[in-house]
Motif scaffolding. Structure first.
Motif, PDB file in Angstrom:
ATOM      1  N   ARG A 174      12.241  -0.191   0.955  1.00 23.52           N
ATOM      2  CA  ARG A 174      13.255   0.243   1.927  1.00 23.52           C
ATOM      3  C   ARG A 174      13.548   1.733   1.790  1.00 23.52           C
ATOM      4  O   ARG A 174      13.826   2.412   2.781  1.00 23.52           O
ATOM      5  N   ALA A 175      13.491   2.264   0.566  1.00 26.06           N
ATOM      6  CA  ALA A 175      13.659   3.710   0.369  1.00 26.06           C
ATOM      7  C   ALA A 175      12.568   4.459   1.123  1.00 26.06           C
ATOM      8  O   ALA A 175      12.833   5.456   1.802  1.00 26.06           O
ATOM      9  N   ASN A 182      -2.495  -5.011   1.450  1.00 27.36           N
ATOM     10  CA  ASN A 182      -2.189  -4.334   2.712  1.00 27.36           C
ATOM     11  C   ASN A 182      -0.776  -3.764   2.690  1.00 27.36           C
ATOM     12  O   ASN A 182      -0.537  -2.659   3.176  1.00 27.36           O
ATOM     13  N   ALA A 183       0.174  -4.492   2.121  1.00 29.12           N
ATOM     14  CA  ALA A 183       1.556  -4.010   2.036  1.00 29.12           C
ATOM     15  C   ALA A 183       1.620  -2.756   1.166  1.00 29.12           C
ATOM     16  O   ALA A 183       2.320  -1.797   1.504  1.00 29.12           O
ATOM     17  N   ALA A 199       3.144   5.159   4.696  1.00 28.35           N
ATOM     18  CA  ALA A 199       4.447   5.594   5.209  1.00 28.35           C
ATOM     19  C   ALA A 199       4.949   6.817   4.436  1.00 28.35           C
ATOM     20  O   ALA A 199       5.477   7.763   5.028  1.00 28.35           O
ATOM     21  N   LEU A 200       4.759   6.819   3.134  1.00 26.95           N
ATOM     22  CA  LEU A 200       5.171   7.955   2.314  1.00 26.95           C
ATOM     23  C   LEU A 200       4.327   9.193   2.653  1.00 26.95           C
ATOM     24  O   LEU A 200       4.866  10.300   2.816  1.00 26.95           O
ATOM     25  N   ASP A 201       3.017   9.015   2.793  1.00 23.52           N
ATOM     26  CA  ASP A 201       2.135  10.136   3.144  1.00 23.52           C
ATOM     27  C   ASP A 201       2.483  10.717   4.517  1.00 23.52           C
ATOM     28  O   ASP A 201       2.489  11.936   4.701  1.00 23.52           O
ATOM     29  N   ARG A 202       2.795   9.837   5.478  1.00 17.94           N
ATOM     30  CA  ARG A 202       3.166  10.310   6.816  1.00 17.94           C
ATOM     31  C   ARG A 202       4.486  11.068   6.802  1.00 17.94           C
ATOM     32  O   ARG A 202       4.665  12.056   7.514  1.00 17.94           O
ATOM     33  N   THR A 203       5.414  10.629   5.959  1.00 16.24           N
ATOM     34  CA  THR A 203       6.694  11.332   5.828  1.00 16.24           C
ATOM     35  C   THR A 203       6.460  12.738   5.303  1.00 16.24           C
ATOM     36  O   THR A 203       7.043  13.711   5.799  1.00 16.24           O
ATOM     37  N   VAL A 237       9.543  -0.573   6.267  1.00 17.74           N
ATOM     38  CA  VAL A 237      10.600  -1.585   6.197  1.00 17.74           C
ATOM     39  C   VAL A 237      10.000  -2.985   6.234  1.00 17.74           C
ATOM     40  O   VAL A 237      10.401  -3.872   5.483  1.00 17.74           O
ATOM     41  N   LYS A 238       9.019  -3.194   7.088  1.00 23.56           N
ATOM     42  CA  LYS A 238       8.377  -4.508   7.187  1.00 23.56           C
ATOM     43  C   LYS A 238       7.645  -4.876   5.896  1.00 23.56           C
ATOM     44  O   LYS A 238       7.606  -6.034   5.508  1.00 23.56           O
ATOM     45  N   ALA A 239       7.098  -3.882   5.212  1.00 23.81           N
ATOM     46  CA  ALA A 239       6.385  -4.150   3.963  1.00 23.81           C
ATOM     47  C   ALA A 239       7.335  -4.617   2.858  1.00 23.81           C
ATOM     48  O   ALA A 239       6.906  -5.246   1.896  1.00 23.81           O
TER      49      ALA A 239
END
Length: 186
Positions: free
Chosen positions: A85-86, A36-37, A44-48, A69-71
């Motif tokens: 974090r990046a 899941n992480a 998150a990368l795809d949404r960016t 960040v939570k992942a």
């Protein structure tokens, strides 16, 4: 009055693309037992990238910006946590443009943790892959440590590898107020 670190939506979209490029280079360093992480990081990368292309709004992305960040807590290695974090910083560019420098800095940190000799080459790659528009947007940001109203204040991004990287990038884009040529400190 908003923070000088926010930037216009157009500038944030331009920087989101560069931040995603920087973060994606260290995605292979993210390893977690929790599938899941891994999915959250990739999302998150795809949404960016979608935000950078104008396919989502800042409001939509701001609501989800902390997922990456939570992942990072699920990362199996320090380099993997820095890679997560990046990606988290890249996802936060929709909220505040200064996070693009955070994404680049955490990418360099991830690389320096896995191969210390490669860190300066990564900074060169990052600066060489800026478009004119992205370079112009980065020049609008205050120098690291000069404005406490965002991530470029005197917090985590101002110290160690992160701070050295941001100072170097600001110097490379011709940012006034940046110091002389810096080498990444381990």
């Amino acid at each position: 009055m908003g923070s000088a670190q926010t930037l216009s939506d157009d500038d944030r979209r331009a920087l989101a693309g560069w931040a995603a490029d920087c973060a994606e280079r260290v995605l292979p360093l993210f390893d977690a037992e929790d599938a899941n992480a891994r999915d959250l990081i990739r999302d998150a990368l795809d949404r960016t990238r979608a935000y950078s292309r104008g396919e989502s709004t800042a409001a939509e992305e701001i609501r989800k910006r902390l997922v990456g960040v939570k992942a990072a807590a699920a990362a199996a290695t320090p380099a993997g946590a820095a890679a997560a974090r990046a990606i988290g910083q890249a996802a936060a560019v929709a909220h505040m443009g200064a996070h693009a420098l955070g994404a680049a800095a955490y990418a360099v940190k991830a690389i320096s943790l896995s191969d210390p000799d490669a860190a300066n080459g990564e900074i060169r790659w990052q600066s060489d892959h800026l478009t004119r528009c992205q370079r112009d947007a980065l020049q609008l940001l205050p120098p690291l440590g000069a404005d406490a109203s965002g991530p470029l204040g005197n917090g985590l991004l101002s110290r160690g590898v992160l701070g050295t990287t941001i100072r170097e990038l600001q110097q490379r884009v011709g940012h006034s107020g940046s110091g002389a040529d810096h080498r990444v400190e381990q």
